[in-house]
Enzyme design. Structure first.
Site, PDB file in Angstrom:
ATOM      1  N   LEU A 545     -27.709  37.240 -10.242  1.00 14.16           N
ATOM      2  CA  LEU A 545     -28.882  36.501  -9.796  1.00 14.16           C
ATOM      3  C   LEU A 545     -29.659  37.265  -8.735  1.00 14.16           C
ATOM      4  O   LEU A 545     -30.890  37.341  -8.779  1.00 14.16           O
ATOM      5  CB  LEU A 545     -28.463  35.122  -9.252  1.00 14.16           C
ATOM      6  CG  LEU A 545     -29.593  34.215  -8.779  1.00 14.16           C
ATOM      7  CD1 LEU A 545     -30.522  33.886  -9.938  1.00 14.16           C
ATOM      8  CD2 LEU A 545     -29.031  32.938  -8.166  1.00 14.16           C
ATOM      9  N   ASP A 546     -28.946  37.857  -7.776  1.00 13.85           N
ATOM     10  CA  ASP A 546     -29.652  38.579  -6.713  1.00 13.85           C
ATOM     11  C   ASP A 546     -30.308  39.853  -7.230  1.00 13.85           C
ATOM     12  O   ASP A 546     -31.273  40.355  -6.654  1.00 13.85           O
ATOM     13  CB  ASP A 546     -28.686  38.917  -5.572  1.00 13.85           C
ATOM     14  CG  ASP A 546     -27.590  39.873  -6.001  1.00 13.85           C
ATOM     15  OD1 ASP A 546     -26.897  39.535  -6.976  1.00 13.85           O
ATOM     16  OD2 ASP A 546     -27.445  40.937  -5.383  1.00 13.85           O
ATOM     17  N   MET A 548     -31.625  40.062 -10.397  1.00 17.86           N
ATOM     18  CA  MET A 548     -32.769  39.661 -11.220  1.00 17.86           C
ATOM     19  C   MET A 548     -33.930  39.182 -10.368  1.00 17.86           C
ATOM     20  O   MET A 548     -35.091  39.356 -10.738  1.00 17.86           O
ATOM     21  CB  MET A 548     -32.347  38.556 -12.198  1.00 17.86           C
ATOM     22  CG  MET A 548     -31.462  39.056 -13.333  1.00 17.86           C
ATOM     23  SD  MET A 548     -31.220  37.804 -14.606  1.00 17.86           S
ATOM     24  CE  MET A 548     -30.281  36.578 -13.721  1.00 17.86           C
ATOM     25  N   CYS A 549     -33.650  38.554  -9.237  1.00 10.40           N
ATOM     26  CA  CYS A 549     -34.712  38.082  -8.340  1.00 10.40           C
ATOM     27  C   CYS A 549     -35.055  39.177  -7.331  1.00 10.40           C
ATOM     28  O   CYS A 549     -34.191  39.974  -6.954  1.00 10.40           O
ATOM     29  CB  CYS A 549     -34.271  36.822  -7.592  1.00 10.40           C
ATOM     30  SG  CYS A 549     -33.978  35.410  -8.667  1.00 10.40           S
ATOM     31  N   THR A 550     -36.313  39.183  -6.900  1.00 10.09           N
ATOM     32  CA  THR A 550     -36.717  40.123  -5.860  1.00 10.09           C
ATOM     33  C   THR A 550     -36.340  39.514  -4.519  1.00 10.09           C
ATOM     34  O   THR A 550     -37.031  38.628  -4.002  1.00 10.09           O
ATOM     35  CB  THR A 550     -38.229  40.380  -5.931  1.00 10.09           C
ATOM     36  OG1 THR A 550     -38.559  40.802  -7.244  1.00 10.09           O
ATOM     37  CG2 THR A 550     -38.640  41.451  -4.941  1.00 10.09           C
TER      38      THR A 550
END
Length: 689
Positions: A545-546, A548-550
């Site tokens: 998750l970290d 894939m997200c900015t």
């Protein structure tokens, strides 16, 4: 005999005058409080009939000004008089209040008197003065009119018979003749002479022809006429005062008693009606002192409370809020031109159509900054919907936008911009951008959808001037990079790390480079992919998750977004715009204003890349050259796209090695591997330690 009482002028200001003054103040006068010529108009006095009593009620003796009052070529309707005046606008309310009104008034009165003695021109007899202060933020306008009129000592008196109907002296046929002659004049005469011929006809002439026209006419047979803006049957209008002063100053021997015709008929009356014009005999003591010295003058207008003081026009309550916003939003920009940047071309910025690919954190902040610069066309492209994590970081969304699965981001962002400023042309497009490393399923429906998405993106890029790449992934920027480079569009790229950011402008297509305004060849500046030795690939699959997200520090996106917009503004102010050269990395702010090297605009330097380090609170300008094997902007890729179109793009989407093979990066990689393998490495033994 009764002393003549004069009906003073009453100013009638059209709201359009204040709109025009606002434009004049912002765009031309700026901080200047220099006097500006202005014109007004007045016509024959009018009255209305009271429905209950049947009595005629005289309307005020109006002098009207509007937006056309600033136009030199403007001419009033036939039948109206066109007095000239002076407008003096002050920069602050304190300056307006402290203005030396006596000096200003006396200056205008002196101009009138000088024209009487030197030119004998009656066109200046009705000069007026208008002082103003325009509070452009609140749309309040303070103003005070003065209509200088000379005081006669002793005062003029009117015979016991008072004002009589003009038909008692001139029959209706002669009055019709006077009216017809007035209509043939190029401009309506505010003052004119009337003479009866031996034949019984009447003829008119300008007052300037007094001596010649009345050469053989005794004073008692002379008739001096003026267009009377007063409908009061007892009190003639204000313009008569200066006409009388004119006559006494120039022709004292024959004007101690004058017969005055108050011309009050704009059209001949119907057969059943009577003429409204009046005639009366005025006299002044023959012993009145006559000299070339200017008499004292009066004429400051009283306010609605009947006191000498300014008036206030508050336009805000009567204006459409949208119109108010349209005039106010660019005020800060135009104020920049007053003291700081008089050569700033705001129109170049405001007319630039911007396409924002990505309506997330960067997209929201970029849009707000563009609006601040006056950009009026902003389009969003995004395929996502507003989620609950968005509103606190993305200022164009709020909690209600997240409900029921969330609104489409692009459309929601455009709607928010219109709420902020209804005058913005904002649109949103839900569109998924095909990407390298993300293969398109081979079924016809998926291919057709991908082709339609590419066509929509091509159309959008074609319709805009500047494209912002503000997406989350690296590979999503590839397709718009290729399309925009082929179409010669400005591309601004912004990318975020945890506490670092990159903002850059893509260089122009290599084949379009010629020579800049400074005579030097254009620079070959690179794009986002020019430093890569591999093609863009899937950066989203198999990521936590970290990843894939900015994940960034909250203050980083606003900084990067503002930097990108400021870079666009500087670029648009450069004479070469898209082809503007980049300053060397070592260029300092001390050399930013040097126009000779061609690297700066009126807003300063126009860098190629800016890398920011929030951990050090530092921004570093960089320059990257174009790479002939670049997978985004090289001529090889662009020509393949132009010749093969969607077929070439599908290969890039589906085959991870296609772009590397097309550009020769694969051979470069193989050559590098071979070179490394050919090197004989010496193994270090234990004894070497």
């Amino acid at each position: 005999m009764p002393i003549v009482q004069f009906a003073p002028f009453a100013s009638l200001v059209q709201p359009s005058l204040w709109h025009k003054l606002t434009e004049l103040k912002i765009d031309i006068l700026k901080l200047s409080d220099a006097a500006v010529p202005i014109t007004g108009s007045y016509s024959i006095g009018r009255s209305v009939k009271d429905r209950e009593t049947g009595q005629e009620i005289a309307l005020p003796c109006n002098l009207t000004i509007g937006s056309e009052s600033f136009e030199e070529a403007h001419k009033p309707p036939r039948g109206s008089v066109f007095p000239v005046g002076t407008l003096k606008n002050y920069n602050t309310i304190e300056d307006f209040k402290a203005a030396d009104k006596t000096t200003l008034f006396n200056y205008e009165a002196e101009l009138i008197w000088d024209h009487i003695l030197k030119t004998r021109d009656t066109a200046q007899l009705n000069r007026f003065l208008l002082i103003t202060f325009a509070d452009l933020k609140k749309y309040k306008y303070y103003y005070w009119f003065a209509f200088p009129a000379f005081v006669s000592k002793p005062a003029w008196e009117i015979g016991d018979e008072g004002w009589a109907n003009a038909a008692s002296e001139f029959n209706p046929e002669k009055l019709s003749s006077i009216h017809g002659q007035l209509q043939t004049q190029p401009t309506h005469l505010p003052y004119f002479l009337v003479k009866k011929e031996a034949s019984g006809d009447v003829i008119i002439a300008p007052v300037e022809d007094y001596e010649k026209f009345y050469a053989s006419v005794p004073p008692e047979a002379q008739t001096i006429a003026f267009v009377d803006p007063s409908a009061d049957p007892s009190n003639p209008g204000w313009p008569l005062r200066n006409l009388l002063a004119y006559l006494r100053a120039l022709y004292p021997a024959t004007t101690s008693t004058v017969r005055i015709l108050r011309w009050r008929d704009s059209e001949p009356p119907s057969p059943s009606a009577t003429w409204k014009s009046q005639i009366g005999t005025l006299s002044v003591a023959a012993a009145a002192s006559l000299s070339s010295e200017r008499p004292s003058a009066v004429g400051w207008e009283k306010n609605p409370q009947g006191k000498l003081g300014p008036r206030l026009a508050d336009l805000a309550p009567m204006m459409d809020p949208t119109s108010l916003a349209a005039q106010a939003v660019d005020l800060n920009l135009k104020l920049m031109k007053w003291r700081i940047l008089p050569s700033l071309d705001l129109e170049k910025i405001s007319t630039t159509k911007c396409l924002l690919l990505g309506a997330g954190t960067l997209g929201c902040y970029v849009a707000r900054a563009l609006m601040g610069w006056g950009v009026r066309t902003i389009s969003f492209v995004d395929s996502a919907k507003v989620s609950f994590s968005n509103p606190v970081r993305q200022p164009l969304f709020e909690f209600t936008d997240c409900l029921e699965g969330g609104k489409p981001k692009a459309e929601c962002a455009a709607t928010s911009l219109k709420k902020i400023f209804p005058g913005i042309n904002a649109t949103g497009h839900s569109l998924s951008i095909p990407m390298p490393g993300h293969p398109i399923p081979s079924n016809p429906a998926s291919l057709a959808q991908a082709k339609a998405d590419v066509a929509r993106l091509e159309k959008l890029i074609d319709e805009h001037d500047a494209v912002f790449l503000l997406m989350d992934s690296r590979e999503s920027r590839w397709l718009p990079t290729v399309i925009a480079a082929a179409k010669g569009k400005i591309v601004l790229n912004a990318a975020l790390g945890f506490d670092t950011f990159l903002v850059m402008r893509h260089g122009a297509r290599a084949s379009s480079l010629t020579t800049g305004h400074n005579g030097k060849p254009h620079q070959k500046l690179g794009c986002y992919y020019c430093n890569d030795i591999v093609a863009p690939a899937d950066s989203l699959t198999d990521r936590t998750l970290d990843q894939m997200c900015t994940v960034t520090r909250p203050g980083l996106a606003p900084i990067a977004a503002a930097t990108a917009v400021e870079l666009l503004s500087s670029l648009l102010q450069h004479p070469d715009q898209l082809f503007a050269p980049a300053p060397p990395p070592a260029t300092s702010s001390a050399t930013a204003s040097n126009p000779e090297d061609g690297t700066s605009s009126v807003l300063g330097l126009v860098p190629h890349q800016l890398r920011g380090f929030l951990g050090q609170f530092r921004t570093m300008p960089l320059v990257g050259a174009a790479y002939d094997k670049c997978t985004g902007c090289s001529e090889t890729v662009l020509k393949a796209y132009e010749e093969q179109g969607f077929e070439m793009l599908v290969k890039a989407f589906n085959d991870a090695k296609f772009l590397e093979t097309l550009t020769g990066l694969d051979k470069l990689f193989d050559e590098s591997e071979a070179a490394l393998e050919s090197v004989e490495w010496e193994e270090e033994g234990e004894d070497d330690f």
